[in-house]
Motif scaffolding. Structure first.
Motif, mmCIF file in Angstrom:
data_model
loop_
_atom_site.group_PDB
_atom_site.id
_atom_site.type_symbol
_atom_site.label_atom_id
_atom_site.label_comp_id
_atom_site.label_asym_id
_atom_site.label_seq_id
_atom_site.Cartn_x
_atom_site.Cartn_y
_atom_site.Cartn_z
ATOM 1 N N PHE A 79 0.868 -1.161 0.055
ATOM 2 C CA PHE A 79 0.005 -0.092 -0.023
ATOM 3 C C PHE A 79 0.884 1.269 0.088
ATOM 4 C CE2 PHE A 79 0.333 -1.912 4.201
ATOM 5 C CZ PHE A 79 0.863 -0.996 5.011
ATOM 6 N N ASP A 80 0.298 2.472 -0.334
ATOM 7 C CA ASP A 80 1.236 3.805 -0.194
ATOM 8 C C ASP A 80 1.559 4.087 1.176
ATOM 9 O OD1 ASP A 80 -0.671 5.373 0.428
ATOM 10 O OD2 ASP A 80 -1.667 5.608 -1.711
ATOM 11 N N THR A 81 2.309 5.069 1.079
ATOM 12 C CA THR A 81 2.870 5.515 2.372
ATOM 13 C C THR A 81 1.482 5.989 3.134
ATOM 14 O OG1 THR A 81 3.599 7.525 1.417
ATOM 15 C CG2 THR A 81 5.101 5.727 1.769
ATOM 16 N N LYS A 82 0.546 6.507 2.730
ATOM 17 C CA LYS A 82 -0.535 7.186 3.391
ATOM 18 C C LYS A 82 -1.461 5.953 3.941
ATOM 19 C CE LYS A 82 0.249 11.545 2.444
ATOM 20 N NZ LYS A 82 0.566 11.918 0.949
ATOM 21 N N GLN A 83 -1.146 4.873 3.670
ATOM 22 C CA GLN A 83 -2.510 3.667 4.092
ATOM 23 C C GLN A 83 -1.689 2.927 5.211
ATOM 24 O OE1 GLN A 83 -5.495 2.654 1.963
ATOM 25 N NE2 GLN A 83 -5.387 4.927 2.223
ATOM 26 N N GLN A 84 -2.689 2.276 5.849
ATOM 27 C CA GLN A 84 -2.061 1.346 6.784
ATOM 28 C C GLN A 84 -3.131 0.250 7.103
ATOM 29 O OE1 GLN A 84 -2.833 2.276 10.950
ATOM 30 N NE2 GLN A 84 -4.122 4.137 10.358
ATOM 31 N N ASN A 85 -2.631 -0.607 7.706
ATOM 32 C CA ASN A 85 -3.535 -1.855 8.035
ATOM 33 C C ASN A 85 -4.313 -1.511 9.258
ATOM 34 O OD1 ASN A 85 -3.173 -3.992 6.217
ATOM 35 N ND2 ASN A 85 -1.238 -4.232 6.837
ATOM 36 N N ALA A 86 -5.734 -1.860 9.382
ATOM 37 C CA ALA A 86 -6.553 -1.651 10.694
ATOM 38 C C ALA A 86 -7.398 -2.895 10.701
ATOM 39 C CB ALA A 86 -7.228 -0.430 10.342
ATOM 40 N N LEU A 87 -7.671 -3.145 11.892
ATOM 41 C CA LEU A 87 -8.871 -3.948 12.313
ATOM 42 C C LEU A 87 -10.065 -3.435 12.363
ATOM 43 C CD1 LEU A 87 -9.096 -7.362 12.837
ATOM 44 C CD2 LEU A 87 -9.334 -6.416 15.292
ATOM 45 N N PHE A 88 -11.111 -3.800 11.436
ATOM 46 C CA PHE A 88 -12.289 -2.910 11.517
ATOM 47 C C PHE A 88 -13.515 -4.073 11.824
ATOM 48 C CE2 PHE A 88 -10.289 -0.847 7.745
ATOM 49 C CZ PHE A 88 -10.450 0.576 8.127
ATOM 50 N N LEU A 89 -14.416 -3.388 12.758
ATOM 51 C CA LEU A 89 -15.702 -4.061 12.951
ATOM 52 C C LEU A 89 -16.443 -3.669 11.874
ATOM 53 C CD1 LEU A 89 -17.345 -5.981 14.615
ATOM 54 C CD2 LEU A 89 -17.660 -3.930 16.095
ATOM 55 N N GLN A 90 -16.704 -4.518 10.968
ATOM 56 C CA GLN A 90 -17.211 -3.999 9.742
ATOM 57 C C GLN A 90 -18.846 -3.640 9.694
ATOM 58 O OE1 GLN A 90 -16.206 -7.958 8.212
ATOM 59 N NE2 GLN A 90 -15.429 -6.924 6.367
ATOM 60 N N SER A 91 -19.577 -4.298 10.757
ATOM 61 C CA SER A 91 -20.963 -3.662 10.774
ATOM 62 C C SER A 91 -21.369 -3.738 12.367
ATOM 63 C CB SER A 91 -21.888 -4.411 9.771
ATOM 64 O OG SER A 91 -21.713 -5.627 10.182
ATOM 65 N N LYS A 92 -22.468 -3.262 12.611
ATOM 66 C CA LYS A 92 -22.941 -3.238 13.895
ATOM 67 C C LYS A 92 -23.108 -4.864 14.326
ATOM 68 C CE LYS A 92 -26.106 -1.345 17.237
ATOM 69 N NZ LYS A 92 -27.316 -0.509 17.396
ATOM 70 N N GLN A 93 -22.668 -5.212 15.512
ATOM 71 C CA GLN A 93 -22.527 -6.675 15.628
ATOM 72 C C GLN A 93 -22.200 -7.653 14.604
ATOM 73 O OE1 GLN A 93 -26.472 -5.922 17.226
ATOM 74 N NE2 GLN A 93 -26.068 -6.879 18.931
ATOM 75 N N GLY A 94 -21.308 -7.101 13.668
ATOM 76 C CA GLY A 94 -20.953 -7.999 12.900
ATOM 77 C C GLY A 94 -19.519 -8.403 13.007
ATOM 78 N N GLN A 95 -18.611 -8.941 11.980
ATOM 79 C CA GLN A 95 -17.427 -9.597 12.194
ATOM 80 C C GLN A 95 -16.356 -8.646 11.776
ATOM 81 O OE1 GLN A 95 -17.444 -12.835 12.660
ATOM 82 N NE2 GLN A 95 -19.678 -12.488 12.802
ATOM 83 N N PHE A 96 -15.193 -8.999 12.452
ATOM 84 C CA PHE A 96 -13.888 -8.147 12.474
ATOM 85 C C PHE A 96 -13.256 -8.686 11.203
ATOM 86 C CE2 PHE A 96 -14.272 -7.892 17.047
ATOM 87 C CZ PHE A 96 -14.115 -6.565 17.171
ATOM 88 N N ALA A 97 -12.499 -7.736 10.487
ATOM 89 C CA ALA A 97 -11.622 -8.040 9.357
ATOM 90 C C ALA A 97 -10.679 -6.862 9.196
ATOM 91 C CB ALA A 97 -12.296 -8.374 8.001
ATOM 92 N N VAL A 98 -9.289 -7.519 8.817
ATOM 93 C CA VAL A 98 -8.352 -6.475 8.461
ATOM 94 C C VAL A 98 -8.475 -5.591 7.152
ATOM 95 C CG1 VAL A 98 -5.747 -6.247 8.184
ATOM 96 C CG2 VAL A 98 -6.591 -7.646 10.172
ATOM 97 N N GLY A 99 -8.114 -4.517 7.077
ATOM 98 C CA GLY A 99 -8.475 -3.794 5.853
ATOM 99 C C GLY A 99 -7.648 -2.632 5.743
ATOM 100 N N LEU A 100 -7.665 -1.857 4.970
ATOM 101 C CA LEU A 100 -6.863 -0.499 4.798
ATOM 102 C C LEU A 100 -7.461 0.595 5.184
ATOM 103 C CD1 LEU A 100 -5.049 -1.146 1.216
ATOM 104 C CD2 LEU A 100 -4.108 -1.446 3.566
ATOM 105 N N HIS A 101 -6.792 1.357 6.044
ATOM 106 C CA HIS A 101 -7.222 2.611 6.407
ATOM 107 C C HIS A 101 -6.339 3.679 6.327
ATOM 108 C CE1 HIS A 101 -9.600 5.343 9.132
ATOM 109 N NE2 HIS A 101 -8.686 5.296 10.191
ATOM 110 N N SER A 102 -6.716 4.959 5.930
ATOM 111 C CA SER A 102 -5.679 5.934 5.851
ATOM 112 C C SER A 102 -4.835 6.535 7.140
ATOM 113 C CB SER A 102 -6.702 7.147 5.243
ATOM 114 O OG SER A 102 -7.603 7.565 6.014
ATOM 115 N N ILE A 103 -3.961 6.812 7.088
ATOM 116 C CA ILE A 103 -3.108 7.216 8.125
ATOM 117 C C ILE A 103 -3.492 8.884 8.329
ATOM 118 C CG2 ILE A 103 -0.552 7.879 8.891
ATOM 119 C CD1 ILE A 103 0.310 5.502 7.563
ATOM 120 N N PRO A 104 -4.076 9.193 9.574
ATOM 121 C CA PRO A 104 -4.393 10.542 9.686
ATOM 122 C C PRO A 104 -3.459 11.456 10.018
ATOM 123 C CG PRO A 104 -4.728 9.155 11.692
ATOM 124 C CD PRO A 104 -4.234 8.251 10.632
ATOM 125 N N LYS A 105 -3.666 12.829 9.906
ATOM 126 C CA LYS A 105 -2.723 13.940 10.315
ATOM 127 C C LYS A 105 -3.018 14.350 11.575
ATOM 128 C CE LYS A 105 -0.169 15.856 7.759
ATOM 129 N NZ LYS A 105 1.313 15.808 7.763
#
Ligand SMILES: NC(=O)c1ccc[n+]([C@@H]2O[C@H](COP(=O)([O-])OP(=O)(O)OC[C@H]3O[C@@H](n4cnc5c(N)ncnc54)[C@H](OP(=O)(O)O)[C@@H]3O)[C@@H](O)[C@H]2O)c1
Length: 348
Positions: free
Chosen positions: A2-28
């Motif tokens: 991924f480019d330098t502004k993205q990172q891995n994050a663990l997302f709870l995908q929906s209310k009472q849903g499942q967790f999955a690792v995905g990409l998330h922007s790195i904040p300022k």
């Protein structure tokens, strides 16, 4: 990749849903904030409770986690006490850019502290939510606590010498920090309940008596009254399940107050004037900010001196993915006297 502004994050995908690792922007980092590269993130019961029941989080997919330790990557405007490269820990929030289960996150400078050289990232990650919950329950004076004088205040150290306190669930993360703060406040005796295997450790933190958590309430009551001369004015129930609340309530003397970490299931009664307070361990709540600014300002020094000891921990494998299994274990009550911590940078 991924480019330098993205990172891995663990997302709870929906209310009472499942967790999955995905990409998330790195904040300022904004004003009074730090961007932190997260090397250790600790798990808390609230994380699996959010997945199970919803609550606290409004927007999905959501990044959870409140306990953060890592290295400062960038400082925002107005931050003068931290620089890039500092090893720090901080208390996260229910906001995707400010939570623990990702590789980079924002921290609020007021509720961030440097990790002293004698401690690692994992030690530090065990501290934020559990210590803040113990501290707000004992010392917050406007809503979430007993309003006692904190040990860092003038004459606060040892102030409650000779006053007994009961801390139910001393082996929990919240309970173990409550024991340590009670020790600094001078409470004596400090009476706690835990599995017998935790006895020695809890005594080393400051507990005077460690009684078996599985004893029937009336036996516990006898043991407690044999250990103190006066009535119990303060109970801190770190567990706060209906059964522990019942025990705490039965131990509490007239005009006493029981601090809870979950909603009350016991009923306050007239006449004896006994009360309960449900604490809230977030330093970001307006009612906690003044108190927590003070406690976060002293934490590094106390940790360096061994005045406060971090909770024991186990490191989970597989980076952010490992958190999913860790939360399942917590849900099943399979974590005993330690925190689970994950290393987000190890995510494949
Ligand atoms: N209100 C807030 O802001 C706030 C903040 C933080 C936490 N909380 C809540 O506070 C509670 C504790 O959180 P935590 O992070 O400290 O939990 P934790 O460390 O995960 O607690 C696990 C420990 O609790 C002990 N325990 C379980 N049931 C017990 C009982 N009946 N009597 C005595 N000990 C018992 C277990 O003992 P064994 O080792 O013997 O199994 C285990 O060691 C949770 O419900 C959490 O959601 C609330």
């Amino acid at each position: 990749m991924f480019d330098t502004k993205q990172q891995n994050a663990l997302f709870l995908q929906s209310k009472q849903g499942q967790f999955a690792v995905g990409l998330h922007s790195i904040p300022k980092p904004g004003k009074d904030e730090l961007l932190i590269q997260v090397f250790s993130a600790a798990l808390n019961p609230i994380d699996y409770k959010i997945q199970e029941r919803g609550g606290f989080v409004k927007n999905y997919p959501a990044v959870l986690g409140e306990d953060i330790a890592g290295m400062v990557n960038e400082v925002g405007e107005g931050v003068h006490n931290f620089v890039k490269g500092d090893r720090v820990f901080t208390h996260g929030q229910f906001s995707n850019d400010r939570s623990a289960f990702q590789q980079f996150t924002l921290g609020v400078a007021d509720f961030t502290a440097k990790i002293p050289d004698n401690l690692g990232y994992d030690d530090a990650a065990t501290i934020p939510l559990a210590l803040d919950t113990a501290s707000t329950g004992l010392y917050n004076s406007n809503k979430y606590g007993l309003g006692l004088t904190p040990p860092w205040a003038k004459n606060g150290m040892g102030m409650y010498s000779g006053t007994p306190i009961v801390i139910l669930g001393g082996a929990s993360a919240v309970g173990s920090y409550a024991i340590q703060l009670a020790r600094l406040s001078g409470f004596s005796p400090i009476i706690t309940t835990a599995s017998p295997s935790h006895k020695e450790h809890l005594e080393s933190l400051g507990a005077t008596y460690v009684f078996n958590r599985d004893l029937p309430a009336d036996e516990l009551k006898t043991l407690v009254s044999n250990s103190t001369s006066g009535p119990i004015k303060y109970v801190y129930d770190a567990i706060s399940l209906p059964e522990t609340q019942q025990v705490g309530w039965s131990l509490l003397g007239e005009k006493g107050c029981m601090v809870l970490t979950l909603p009350a299931s016991v009923k306050e009664e007239e006449g004896k004037e006994r009360t309960t307070i449900m604490t809230f361990g977030s330093p970001h709540a307006d009612e906690n900010k003044p108190l927590c600014r003070e406690s976060w300002a002293i934490l590094s020094k106390w940790l360096e001196a061994g005045t406060i000891k971090p909770h024991r921990y186990e490191v989970l494998p597989n980076g952010l993915e490992g958190i999913i299994e860790g939360l399942e274990r917590m849900k099943k009550g399979q974590v005993h006297g330690e925190k689970l911590v994950a290393h987000p940078q190890d995510t494949k």
